[in-house]
Design an enzyme around this catalytic site. Sequence first.
Site, PDB file in Angstrom:
ATOM      1  N   ASP A 295      81.943  67.397   8.608  1.00  0.00           N
ATOM      2  CA  ASP A 295      82.174  66.864   7.268  1.00  0.00           C
ATOM      3  C   ASP A 295      82.986  65.571   7.447  1.00  0.00           C
ATOM      4  O   ASP A 295      83.113  65.048   8.556  1.00  0.00           O
ATOM      5  CB  ASP A 295      82.921  67.907   6.425  1.00  0.00           C
ATOM      6  CG  ASP A 295      82.670  67.757   4.932  1.00  0.00           C
ATOM      7  OD1 ASP A 295      82.890  66.648   4.406  1.00  0.00           O
ATOM      8  OD2 ASP A 295      82.283  68.746   4.287  1.00  0.00           O
ATOM      9  N   ASP A 408      76.038  63.094   1.405  1.00  0.00           N
ATOM     10  CA  ASP A 408      76.695  63.904   0.380  1.00  0.00           C
ATOM     11  C   ASP A 408      77.152  62.985  -0.745  1.00  0.00           C
ATOM     12  O   ASP A 408      77.084  61.752  -0.639  1.00  0.00           O
ATOM     13  CB  ASP A 408      77.891  64.614   1.032  1.00  0.00           C
ATOM     14  CG  ASP A 408      78.501  65.690   0.144  1.00  0.00           C
ATOM     15  OD1 ASP A 408      77.833  66.131  -0.807  1.00  0.00           O
ATOM     16  OD2 ASP A 408      79.646  66.086   0.410  1.00  0.00           O
ATOM     17  N   GLU A 411      74.983  61.632  -6.028  1.00  0.00           N
ATOM     18  CA  GLU A 411      74.371  61.739  -7.367  1.00  0.00           C
ATOM     19  C   GLU A 411      74.335  60.401  -8.130  1.00  0.00           C
ATOM     20  O   GLU A 411      73.443  60.297  -9.003  1.00  0.00           O
ATOM     21  CB  GLU A 411      75.117  62.787  -8.192  1.00  0.00           C
ATOM     22  CG  GLU A 411      74.930  64.202  -7.701  1.00  0.00           C
ATOM     23  CD  GLU A 411      75.674  64.495  -6.395  1.00  0.00           C
ATOM     24  OE1 GLU A 411      75.224  65.341  -5.612  1.00  0.00           O
ATOM     25  OE2 GLU A 411      76.727  63.845  -6.160  1.00  0.00           O
ATOM     26  N   ARG A 492      72.300  66.004  -0.559  1.00  0.00           N
ATOM     27  CA  ARG A 492      72.711  66.878  -1.661  1.00  0.00           C
ATOM     28  C   ARG A 492      71.913  66.580  -2.929  1.00  0.00           C
ATOM     29  O   ARG A 492      71.451  67.485  -3.613  1.00  0.00           O
ATOM     30  CB  ARG A 492      74.215  66.730  -1.941  1.00  0.00           C
ATOM     31  CG  ARG A 492      74.717  67.755  -2.948  1.00  0.00           C
ATOM     32  CD  ARG A 492      76.221  67.819  -3.006  1.00  0.00           C
ATOM     33  NE  ARG A 492      76.824  66.718  -3.762  1.00  0.00           N
ATOM     34  CZ  ARG A 492      78.115  66.651  -4.081  1.00  0.00           C
ATOM     35  NH1 ARG A 492      78.943  67.603  -3.682  1.00  0.00           N
ATOM     36  NH2 ARG A 492      78.581  65.629  -4.766  1.00  0.00           N
ATOM     37  N   ASP A 508      78.028  73.196  -3.312  1.00  0.00           N
ATOM     38  CA  ASP A 508      79.335  73.860  -3.222  1.00  0.00           C
ATOM     39  C   ASP A 508      79.332  75.209  -3.938  1.00  0.00           C
ATOM     40  O   ASP A 508      79.898  75.364  -5.020  1.00  0.00           O
ATOM     41  CB  ASP A 508      80.425  72.964  -3.804  1.00  0.00           C
ATOM     42  CG  ASP A 508      80.592  71.693  -2.995  1.00  0.00           C
ATOM     43  OD1 ASP A 508      80.085  71.636  -1.864  1.00  0.00           O
ATOM     44  OD2 ASP A 508      81.234  70.747  -3.491  1.00  0.00           O
TER      45      ASP A 508
END
Length: 554
Positions: A295, A408, A411, A492, A508
Amino acid sequence: MMKTALALVLTAVVIGKSIAEYVAVNVTQGNTKITATLVSSRVGDISPLSVDINLDTSSVHIKIVDPNNERYEVPYPAPEDTKKHYSTSGTKNYEVNLVVKPFSISIHRLNPSTEIFNTAGQDFSFTDQLITIGSGLPSTLLYGLGEDSAPLLRDMDNKKHTMWANGAYYEQRQGVNLYGSHPFYLNVEAEGSPESTGVLMMNSNAMDVLLTKKPSPSVTWKTIGGVIDMTVFVGDSPLDVIRLYNEKIGKPFLPPVWALGFHLCRWGYNNTGYMASVMEDMILQGVPVDVQWNDIDYMSEHEDFTISPDRFADLPRYVDYLHMHGKRYVAMMDPAIHARFNEGYAPLESGLEMDVFVRNNTGDVLIGNVWPGDTVFPDFLAANTSIWWKTQLSKFSKSVSYDGIWIDMNEPQNFYDGSAQGCPWNDPLEKPPYLPGVRKSSLQWQTLCMTARHHQYRHYDVHNLYGWSEAHATRAALKYQRPDNRTFLLSRSTFVGSGRWAAHWTGDISASWSDMAATIPSLINFNMYGIPLVGADICGFNGDSNEELCTRWS
């Protein structure tokens, strides 16, 4: 004997009680194409509209646009293999009925005789910031319409599903818009019968999809921009519809073999030594591990394309060690770039020089806030951004020899609601007349201003394409680095066709039995959406897990 030709019927009678006020004129018909012009005197309606209906052997493509003013359309790259599979010369097992006054379209399956799509008696309007089109359904056996957390079979009892990519964590995930947008449904036409219909609404604006079952099943699309660009797939079975859909949007990428193995990842590896010790413990306990992931812990101050000099200085050497032992390594990248101006941060400086970042309505670079602090956002729909992104990833690969990339927060997520500079709230793009059922009743919540300027587009139109376009650019960068190898990329946020370039995970989720159960329909849905390489965080991501949950989950 099945009919071998399309049956087209032009009528001027009202079927049921239609809310539509448009009238079709100048109708032309052929065996493979129907065209018409729609006119309306209703206040607010855009008039005239152009209707083009293209008829394939197993699908009907309906497109309704404003012929006098260019409106936003999804900039979708056509799959290279589409022409190999789509044909207009085969036997059509359907007929199309176009009613001229009031305008409606219906599609009737010939064998077995079933009305599978009919806009008569349903809402139909086309205004600047609200397009509505409804259709009757043959049954309530409806699937799809992602991304959210819901049972596989859609509840049709006056339910609303909102499509607006949002990455903010919600403890209660069911019934809220999540990371991606997949405006596609599969409808099994009758209980115990295989015949099925699929419908794709190729539109990336914020939208609601309303599902009702009384007095008869129906679906209504309400989108706040773009055009009507629908494809109706007439399949012999659910699998046949999915095949047709994937041929339309592009078939999924073929992953490397190692991507199908066992992966080890968590947020919270404090340094290389700790991460290596976890890997070593797994091996000693006989737990199979093929791939180590990181990550954003490995970064310096959470900045892309950096390595923490204190905690992960030996990461490059450790990755080489993993490779020596037959394992692979995947690194995370967030799209947002730290807005550390005039401090020599090369990715930012080169991006500013190449003009790759999204700007606000005044023309200044839009400032948001993500993990590094204040950030700027690349416009991945611009060609020069792909070049810049490829350069940055290539440079980073010389420091850390990664095998795959994990994207990640795309959006895109922003910890400001809009931007640090604020949004022009008097602009109708920021507060449209119709607001879909987005979280916090705000299009800007945890993302960018709607008036934000991409090079060719407004964020209002392309928000749902952000993760899709980043995946496209990242896939190109990976192929540039390893032209002879299969690539691996996990994203994602996804949109129609993201599976051509990327895998997906369910985000998540919590360490709970309910979330474990909810991931099962999510995984099935993404296979339907053309993203078969999909998974969930085993044991959960948020909260404390336990041995029994992990055992059952794995």
